[in-house]
Design a protein around this motif. Sequence first.
Motif, short mmCIF file in Angstrom:
data_model
loop_
_atom_site.label_atom_id
_atom_site.label_comp_id
_atom_site.label_asym_id
_atom_site.label_seq_id
_atom_site.Cartn_x
_atom_site.Cartn_y
_atom_site.Cartn_z
N ARG A 531 -30.61 -45.59 17.62
CA ARG A 531 -30.03 -46.37 18.91
C ARG A 531 -29.82 -47.84 18.70
NH1 ARG A 531 -32.83 -44.67 22.51
NH2 ARG A 531 -34.24 -46.50 23.10
N ASP A 532 -28.24 -47.99 18.65
CA ASP A 532 -28.16 -49.55 18.42
C ASP A 532 -26.81 -49.80 19.16
OD1 ASP A 532 -26.24 -48.32 16.62
OD2 ASP A 532 -27.25 -48.75 14.76
N GLU A 533 -26.26 -50.93 18.73
CA GLU A 533 -24.76 -51.51 19.41
C GLU A 533 -23.77 -50.58 18.99
OE1 GLU A 533 -24.13 -55.38 18.23
OE2 GLU A 533 -25.77 -56.36 19.43
N ASP A 534 -23.67 -49.81 17.91
CA ASP A 534 -22.80 -49.03 17.26
C ASP A 534 -23.01 -47.64 17.85
OD1 ASP A 534 -21.63 -51.08 15.75
OD2 ASP A 534 -22.81 -50.50 13.84
N LEU A 535 -24.20 -47.15 18.30
CA LEU A 535 -24.36 -45.88 18.89
C LEU A 535 -25.45 -46.18 19.90
CD1 LEU A 535 -23.67 -42.81 18.50
CD2 LEU A 535 -25.81 -42.80 17.08
N PRO A 536 -24.95 -46.53 20.94
CA PRO A 536 -26.02 -46.65 22.30
C PRO A 536 -26.57 -45.66 22.90
CG PRO A 536 -23.63 -47.07 22.96
CD PRO A 536 -23.30 -46.94 21.41
N GLY A 538 -27.94 -43.15 20.71
CA GLY A 538 -28.60 -42.71 19.87
C GLY A 538 -30.16 -42.45 20.47
N ASP A 539 -30.73 -41.53 19.58
CA ASP A 539 -32.06 -41.05 19.94
C ASP A 539 -33.21 -42.33 19.94
OD1 ASP A 539 -31.18 -38.47 20.40
OD2 ASP A 539 -31.38 -38.00 18.10
N ILE A 540 -33.42 -42.86 18.78
CA ILE A 540 -34.62 -43.88 18.43
C ILE A 540 -33.99 -45.26 18.49
CG2 ILE A 540 -36.58 -44.33 17.13
CD1 ILE A 540 -36.99 -41.83 18.58
N ALA A 541 -34.58 -46.09 18.97
CA ALA A 541 -34.06 -47.68 18.89
C ALA A 541 -35.09 -48.14 17.87
CB ALA A 541 -34.18 -48.43 20.21
N ILE A 542 -34.45 -49.19 17.19
CA ILE A 542 -35.50 -50.23 16.18
C ILE A 542 -35.67 -51.40 17.05
CG2 ILE A 542 -35.33 -51.26 13.96
CD1 ILE A 542 -33.89 -49.12 12.89
#
Length: 624
Positions: A531-536, A538-542
């Motif tokens: 899960r990031d800016e490109d894929l808000p 997503g499953d898991i954030a860093i």
Amino acid sequence: MLTLISVLSRKQKSWIFLAVDLLLCPLALLFTFSVQTLPQSPFASFTALLPALPYVIAVTAGLSLWLGIPYVQLVAYERHAAGLTALVALATASAAALLDGVFGPGLPIGIYVVFGINYFLFMLSARAVLYRIVLAIYHRARPGCRVLIYGAGTTGTQLAQALKAHDEIDPVAFVDDNSSLQGMTLMGMPVFPPARIAEITSSREIKRVLLAMPSQSPPKQAQLTRRLQEMQLEVQVLPSFAQLIGEEALVDKLAPATPQSFLGRAARDVPLGAAGVSYQGRSVLVSGAGGSIGSELCRQVLACGPTRLVLYELSELALYTIHQELAGLGQDMGVEVVPVLGSVCDRRQMGMVLETHAVQVVLHAAAYKHVPLVETNPLPGLANNVLGAQALAQAADRAGVERFILISSDKAVRPASVMGASKRMAELVVQDLGSRSTGTVFATVRFGNVLGSSGSVVPLFQDQISRGGPVTVTDPNVKRYFMTIREAAHLVLQAGAEARGDEIFVLDMGEPVPILQLARQVIESAGYTVRDEDLPGGDIAIEITGLRPGEKLEEELTLSQELTTTRHAKIFCAREAGLSEIEVAAMLRALGQALNSNDEAAARQAITHWVEGYRQPEGDRRTS
């Protein structure tokens, strides 16, 4: 009332259901005559058919008992039972129509078709009413647990239907992220948006939430569970259909991603070959035998066929575990496996163990290696890693051990941490002994992070993923050298065989791996998305947490960056300048005084003075 229901036997309840069905037969017939246009009054028509009624009721009773309809519990009354009820209603209407020609007023056949339909609806309605009455009695006598169902899809509605029959769980409402469902009423319960959970649970006295979203990824379920638990709600997760039918067990059998898959290079396969002869028929001691590296060393040494393998370990549990694993194998191979519980700082015990078991090779893997812990507890770290290495090395020299191999770390090169500095000081101690010893060959093996070892980054990432994230990375630019446990063990054993004295061996570990990249690989290897800016979505954030005390952005393998080759293409030797005997003695004396006086500042000053490249953190630059 609940007491009365509870004391009734199953057979008694069945007779009650049958009596109700039979009572409804004349009522349905009278109702049918009342709503139809007949030549005479409804009551007159009913009276005319009255002689045939006992025969109709007998047909109804016999067929009901034969089909088992009275024995169907209210909670289990569903489509199949309703079909049987329809069959009974059809038979009852047919019997009434046939007997009408004998006893009755000769009514049209359509009247009895309507009677059959009405009788069927009467029996269904009676069971629905009875069910609601019994359920209300149970709920009043035993207040159930009020629950909120998160997920108003197919799974959620099926769950609500099942719980409607439960006498201890009372579903109150749905919550769903789908805006098209919000505001609707499903299964008699309203559907609310997630933003109103706190309000709903408070106003409706709900203490438990049931997650009915089996298709949602485990990380997202874990994140949602944590948020609900923070609201003081009990959370239960409905298993997926695959789990219910047992299919998900196949997933459990899939092999997890191996540490080698995150290495970023091909594994350096350095087979022992002739090096195994150096351990065959010898007595070998491994300190820290229960650790990640130590235990793998024990397995590899055992495969070489020594006469004796001494497992030296401070942790009772770790020693028990590795001894249980190797004792049987050793017995089959004719190798004596000796477990010894003790500290490498205990000079007296070390000397006794080396002499008692006639140890010829020492592989020193015992150390405190976790950077943040040693940074927080510098004095125990220095005592164990420096003075422990000195005690074992000196005991090995006095006992006439053939070879002593120190296991070090790339963090020892221009260290930023106490742990790294302690390993560098241990290297200096071993180098000094190696330059002066006439009987024992001393050497050091230096390598980077070991994938899959206890406390290493990959197991940490995997644990964070299992809890729904986030995965924590200290800095987006941090890089580390990595190797597998097998590579590390082979390097140590090769060094033990090839060492001639005073060497520092390093392995060609390729280019350092960005930890941010490694975190993404571990997440994706687990089948999830980042899960990031490109894929808000997503499953898991860093999450970037910042460098911890004692950490560097990048590690180095040597002080001089100059490596000489060995007989093995992937193993190199770094001959680095050490300290003189007098300097090493002064270093150990300063460190010993700091430890004896429990003075962290003095210990850090000793490190700063004697370890090249070490700089105290700003907050620790104090004078003793």
